[in-house]
Motif scaffolding. Structure first.
Motif, PDB file in Angstrom:
ATOM      1  N   GLN A  13     -18.752  16.793 -16.637  1.00  0.00           N
ATOM      2  CA  GLN A  13     -19.556  16.172 -15.589  1.00  0.00           C
ATOM      3  C   GLN A  13     -18.692  15.263 -14.696  1.00  0.00           C
ATOM      4  O   GLN A  13     -18.812  15.259 -13.480  1.00  0.00           O
ATOM      5  N   ARG A  14     -17.826  14.492 -15.386  1.00  0.00           N
ATOM      6  CA  ARG A  14     -16.947  13.604 -14.631  1.00  0.00           C
ATOM      7  C   ARG A  14     -16.025  14.376 -13.706  1.00  0.00           C
ATOM      8  O   ARG A  14     -15.814  14.017 -12.545  1.00  0.00           O
TER       9      ARG A  14
ATOM     10  N   GLU B 276     -16.544  17.349 -12.514  1.00  0.00           N
ATOM     11  CA  GLU B 276     -17.318  17.944 -11.413  1.00  0.00           C
ATOM     12  C   GLU B 276     -17.618  16.906 -10.326  1.00  0.00           C
ATOM     13  O   GLU B 276     -17.508  17.178  -9.135  1.00  0.00           O
ATOM     14  N   GLU B 277     -18.018  15.670 -10.787  1.00  0.00           N
ATOM     15  CA  GLU B 277     -18.293  14.617  -9.814  1.00  0.00           C
ATOM     16  C   GLU B 277     -17.021  14.232  -9.067  1.00  0.00           C
ATOM     17  O   GLU B 277     -17.034  14.008  -7.853  1.00  0.00           O
TER      18      GLU B 277
ATOM     19  N   ASN C  52     -16.479  14.421  -5.183  1.00  0.00           N
ATOM     20  CA  ASN C  52     -16.038  13.268  -4.374  1.00  0.00           C
ATOM     21  C   ASN C  52     -14.748  13.576  -3.640  1.00  0.00           C
ATOM     22  O   ASN C  52     -14.562  13.199  -2.480  1.00  0.00           O
TER      23      ASN C  52
END
Length: 778
Positions: free
Chosen positions: A61-62, A64-65, A69
Motif C-alpha cells: 500500500q505504501r 502504491e501511494e 505521489n
C-alpha cells in the motif's frame, strides 16, 4: 447376598466397560493433547505468516501511494516545467538585469525624485536638458551608480496605468505622461498650468468615480466645499486660480495634520476640521505663463500642462478621422480600450503568479493550487499575447489608413500654436483650444467634398486655413493683421521645407545681436550702422553669402536702390534674377526696415494666396450669426473706433432691444439688472468701456458658465480697451471684434462698399444718386 449378586451381575460389566472407556479416553485425550500441541505449532506459524502478510500488504500500500505521489509530482513537475518553459530565458535575463539595476537603484531613485520634485514647471526640452546634463552629471561627479539616459516615465509607472490615463483623456505624448506622473506621484499637491484645459478634463474623468468637487476661490461656498472634502476624504479641484492662493489653504498645503484619537484634525483658520487620508487637492490655472512666489512654489508641485504639438496633432487627427472615416476611428478607440484591458489582465496575472511563488511554503510541487493557477495563467497569457499581436496588426493597418489625413491635422496644429503664441502681441488675443476645435470641425464640414482623398485633404487644408485666418484677423488691430499673416506664411512654408529655419531666424533677428565694433568694417559711410549689421547677418543665408562684397563692389547701385521710395518694387543689384519672394523680403528688411511689411505682402500672397493680404471688411451681421447666448461679442476699442453705432444699427435690423450701460463706479447694479432681464426676455446687453469695471466681468464670466438656460435671442456685447487684467476666460469663450479704419485706398473702398446694398442703390431712381454714392465711397 442375593441382592448383591443381582446388582453385581448388572454393574460388573458396566464397570469393565467404564474401565475400557476410561482407557480409551486416556488414549484419546493423549492423542488430543498431541494434536493440540501440533495445532499450536501450526497456529504460531500461521500467526507469523499472517503478520508477514499484513506487513507485505502494508508495504504494498505504501509503495502504491508513494508511486501515486511520485506520479503526481512528476505530472506537477511536467506541468510546472511546461508552464514556465517560456519564462526561463526571460526570468534569467531579468534576474541579471535586476542585479545590475539594484546597483544603480540609488542613483535612479535620486534622478526620479528630482524629476518629480523640480522639473514640473518646465517644458519637455528643458526637462530633458536638466535631467541628462545636470542631474545625471551630478551623480557621475559624486560617483553614484546611475542609469544613463534613464526613461523616468518607464521607471515610475507601468504601461497599463499610462493606458488607463489615456482612456481617461490624458494626451498620449511623452510630456503629458510625465505630467500625469507628477500629478499622481508628487507628495505636494499639484498646481496645473493648463491654458488649454486638457489637464482639467483628465482630472475630472479620473476622479469622477470618487465624487470630485469642482470649485473656484471666488465661489461663495468655497470654504464649505473645502471643509466637506477634508472631512469626507473627497478629491477637490480648484480651477482658474491666479498667481496667489487663499491663505486659508496654507495649513492644507503644508499638511499641518494633528492626530486626535484614531484620526487626524486640521486647524483651518479658526476652526478644527476632521481630515481623511483619502483627501486630494488639485489646482488649475488658465494663465499661460504665471509667476508664482518662491513661497508658493515650495508648498505645491507646479506642473506645466501646456499642450504639445505632437499631442495636439494626434488629437486633431482623431477628430478628423471621426468625421471622414468614423468607422475607423471608432474601431481604433475600441481597439485601444481592448489592448489596454489585455495589458491590465496580463499585469494582474503576472503579479498574482509572482505573489503565489514568493509566498509558497515547502515544496512547490506539493502546492496543487499553485500549479493549477500557473497553468491557467500560462494559457491566459498565451491567449492574451495572441490577441495583442492581432490587435497590434489591426492597429497598424488603421494607423496607416489614418496617416493619409495627417497633413490636415499638422496644418491645424500650426494654426493653433500661432494663435496661442500671438497672445504675447496683445493680451486680448486669447483663443481657447475648445473654441479652436469648434472652428476646426466647422471648417471640415464646410470644405468642398471630393471622392479622391488627396483632393479632399487639399480642400480641407485650403478652406480651413483661410476660414480660421478670417476668424482670428477679425479680432486683430490693423497693425497686427499683416504681421499675423506673415507669421502664418513663415510657419506654413517652414513646415513644407520651402524656407529654412536658419533663414527665418536671420529675417526675424537681423543684426540685433551683433556689435558694430566686432564685425567687418562697413565700406561706405552712407550705410547706417544698424543696416550694416543687418547686412552682415544677412550674409549667413546661402543666397547672400557675398552680399557684403557686392555692396562694396557696387556701392552706387546699392545706394541708388536704398534711396528708392519703394525699394521692394525695384530691381535688387546683383541678385534680381535669383531671388525668391522670401529672400527679397529679407533684403528689404536688412536695408529698409520701414518697407518690410509692404514686401511681406508679396511674400504672403505668393506663399498662401492674395486673399490673405486683402482687407476684409467687418460684417456685424455674420459675426452675430456665429455667436450664441453663452458666447459674448467683445469689441476691442482703439482711438477713433467705437462700435456702438454698428451694434445699434444691427439691433434695429434684427428688431432687438439693446440694454446699454457704460461701466464705471457703481454701474454694476444696473448691469446685473440688465443681465437678469435680458437673459429671460431675449434682449441684448451692451456693456461699454468695461476696462473701467473689470471686477464685474469675472462675475459675468461665472454667470455665463453656470447658467443652465438662457433665452436663445440673448446676446452680450462688450466694449473694452486692451487691459492685462481682462478675464482670460471671457476672452476665450467670446468672439473678438475690431473696427478700425482700414489702411489704404483699396481697403477703404472695400469697407465702404459693404454698407451699399441693392436697396440703397434703388432708393432713388435718378442716375446722379448712384454717382453720388460712388463718390462718397471713394
Amino acid at each position: 447376598m442375593c441382592t448383591y449378586h443381582v446388582v453385581a451381575k448388572v454393574v460388573e460389566p458396566k464397570i469393565v466397560t467404564l474401565r475400557e472407556a476410561e482407557a480409551e479416553l486416556k488414549v484419546a485425550t493423549k492423542e488430543k493433547n498431541a494434536a493440540e500441541d501440533r495445532m499450536a505449532v501450526v497456529q504460531s506459524k500461521l500467526d507469523e505468516m499472517q503478520a508477514q502478510f499484513d506487513a507485505a500488504m502494508a508495504e504494498k500500500q505504501r509503495l502504491e501511494e508513494d508511486a501515486a505521489n511520485t506520479q503526481k509530482k512528476m505530472d506537477a513537475a511536467n506541468a510546472l516545467i511546461s508552464a514556465l518553459a517560456g519564462e526561463e530565458v526571460r526570468w534569467t535575463q531579468q534576474s541579471k538585469e535586476f542585479d545590475d539595476m539594484i546597483q544603480r537603484l540609488t542613483g535612479d531613485c535620486a534622478l526620479a525624485s528630482a524629476f518629480v520634485s523640480y522639473l514640473g514647471p518646465f517644458n519637455k526640452e528643458f526637462r530633458e536638458l536638466l535631467l541628462t546634463r545636470d542631474f545625471y552629471g551630478h551623480c557621475q561627479t559624486l560617483k553614484i551608480p546611475v542609469t544613463k539616459d534613464l526613461k523616468v516615465a518607464s521607471f515610475l509607472v507601468e504601461d497599463s496605468e499610462v493606458g488607463e490615463w489615456n482612456l481617461q483623456g490624458l494626451p498620449t505624448d511623452e510630456l503629458s505622461v510625465q505630467n500625469g506622473i507628477m500629478v499622481t506621484r508628487a507628495t505636494r499637491y499639484p498646481v496645473l498650468v493648463d491654458p488649454q484645459g486638457q489637464g482639467r478634463v483628465w482630472l475630472m474623468n479620473r476622479e469622477e468615480a470618487n465624487s470630485l468637487k469642482v470649485t473656484q476661490l471666488i465661489d461663495k461656498m468655497f470654504r464649505n466645499h473645502l471643509e466637506d472634502c477634508l472631512s469626507f476624504g473627497k478629491p477637490m479641484l480648484i480651477e482658474n486660480i491666479e498667481e496667489e492662493l487663499d491663505p486659508v489653504l496654507d495649513p492644507v498645503l503644508e499638511r499641518r495634520f494633528q492626530r486626535k484619537g484614531k484620526g487626524f484634525i486640521l486647524q483651518l483658520a479658526d476652526k478644527e476640521v476632521d481630515f481623511a487620508e483619502t483627501f486630494k487637492l488639485f489646482c488649475t490655472t488658465r494663465l499661460p505663463n504665471p509667476h508664482y512666489t518662491p513661497e508658493m512654489s515650495a508648498k505645491v508641485t507646479i506642473v506645466d500642462f501646456t499642450v504639445t504639438m505632437e499631442g495636439l496633432e494626434d488629437q486633431l487627427l482623431g477628430k478628423l478621422i471621426l468625421k471622414e472615416k468614423h468607422e475607423l476611428e471608432e474601431q481604433r478607440q475600441s481597439l485601444i480600450e481592448e489592448v489596454q484591458n489585455y495589458k491590465k489582465k496580463i499585469k494582474q496575472l503576472e503579479d498574482d503568479l509572482l505573489f503565489r511563488l514568493s509566498n509558497s511554503q515547502g515544496n512547490l510541487l506539493d502546492d496543487a493550487e499553485l500549479i493549477d493557477v500557473l497553468a491557467v495563467t500560462k494559457q491566459t497569457s498565451q491567449d492574451v499575447s495572441e490577441k495583442l499581436a492581432n490587435a497590434s496588426e489591426t492597429n497598424m493597418k488603421i494607423t496607416e489608413a489614418c496617416e493619409e489625413y495627417r497633413p490636415v491635422a499638422h496644418r491645424a496644429t500650426l494654426l493653433y500654436f500661432l494663435i496661442a503664441e500671438f497672445s504675447v502681441v496683445n493680451c486680448m488675443y486669447q483663443t481657447s483650444l475648445s473654441q479652436f476645435n469648434e472652428l476646426y470641425l466647422l471648417a471640415i464640414d464646410n470644405s468642398d467634398k471630393a471622392t479622391m482623398p488627396s483632393k479632399r485633404i487639399a480642400n480641407i487644408i485650403e478652406h480651413m486655413t483661410y476660414a480660421i485666418y478670417l476668424y482670428i484677423q477679425r479680432g486683430l488691430f490693423e497693425r497686427h493683421k499683416v504681421l499675423f499673416a506673415l507669421m502664418l506664411t513663415n510657419k506654413v512654408l517652414l513646415s513644407a521645407g520651402t524656407v529654412r529655419g536658419e533663414d527665418v531666424d536671420v529675417f526675424l533677428k537681423g543684426g540685433g545681436a551683433l556689435d558694430i565694433n566686432s564685425v567687418r568694417r562697413k565700406p561706405k559711410e552712407w550705410i547706417p550702422d544698424a543696416v550694416w549689421l543687418n547686412i552682415v547677418a544677412l550674409s549667413n543665408m546661402d543666397a547672400f553669402r557675398d552680399v557684403a562684397d557686392s555692396v562694396f563692389r557696387n556701392d552706387g547701385l546699392w545706394r541708388q536702390w536704398y534711396d528708392q521710395e519703394a525699394p521692394e518694387m525695384a530691381k535688387v543689384p546683383d541678385y534680381e534674377e535669383r531671388l525668391t519672394k522670401f529672400e527679397r523680403m529679407c533684403v528689404v528688411k536688412a536695408f529698409r526696415e520701414d518697407r518690410t511689411l509692404v514686401a511681406a505682402a508679396d511674400y504672403i500672397a505668393d506663399g498662401l494666396g492674395s486673399r490673405f493680404v486683402e482687407a476684409v471688411p467687418l460684417n456685424m451681421s455674420s459675426t452675430w450669426e456665429e455667436s450664441h447666448p453663452k458666447c459674448p461679442l467683445i469689441c476691442l476699442l482703439s482711438p477713433g473706433a467705437d462700435p456702438t453705432k454698428l451694434i445699434e444699427e444691427l439691433a434695429k435690423r434684427k428688431k432687438m432691444k439693446v440694454l446699454g450701460v457704460s461701466m464705471g463706479q457703481g454701474q454694476e447694479i444696473i448691469a446685473r439688472r440688465y443681465m437678469a432681464t435680458a437673459t429671460v426676455e431675449g434682449q441684448w446687453v451692451l456693456l461699454q468701456n468695461t476696462h473701467l469695471g473689470l471686477g464685474y466681468l469675472t462675475e459675468v464670466e461665472q454667470y455665463l458658465v453656470k447658467a443652465d438656460e438662457l433665452h436663445e435671442d440673448f446676446r452680450l456685447w462688450i466694449t473694452a480697451e486692451p487691459h492685462p487684467q481682462f478675464p482670460i476666460g471671457l476672452l476665450q469663450m467670446g468672439i473678438k471684434i475690431t473696427n478700425e479704419a482700414p489702411v489704404g485706398m483699396k481697403a477703404g473702398l472695400r469697407n465702404s462698399y459693404t454698407w451699399v446694398t441693392q436697396d440703397m442703390l434703388d432708393a432713388v431712381a435718378r442716375v446722379e444718386w448712384r454717382e453720388l454714392l460712388y463718390i462718397m465711397c471713394f
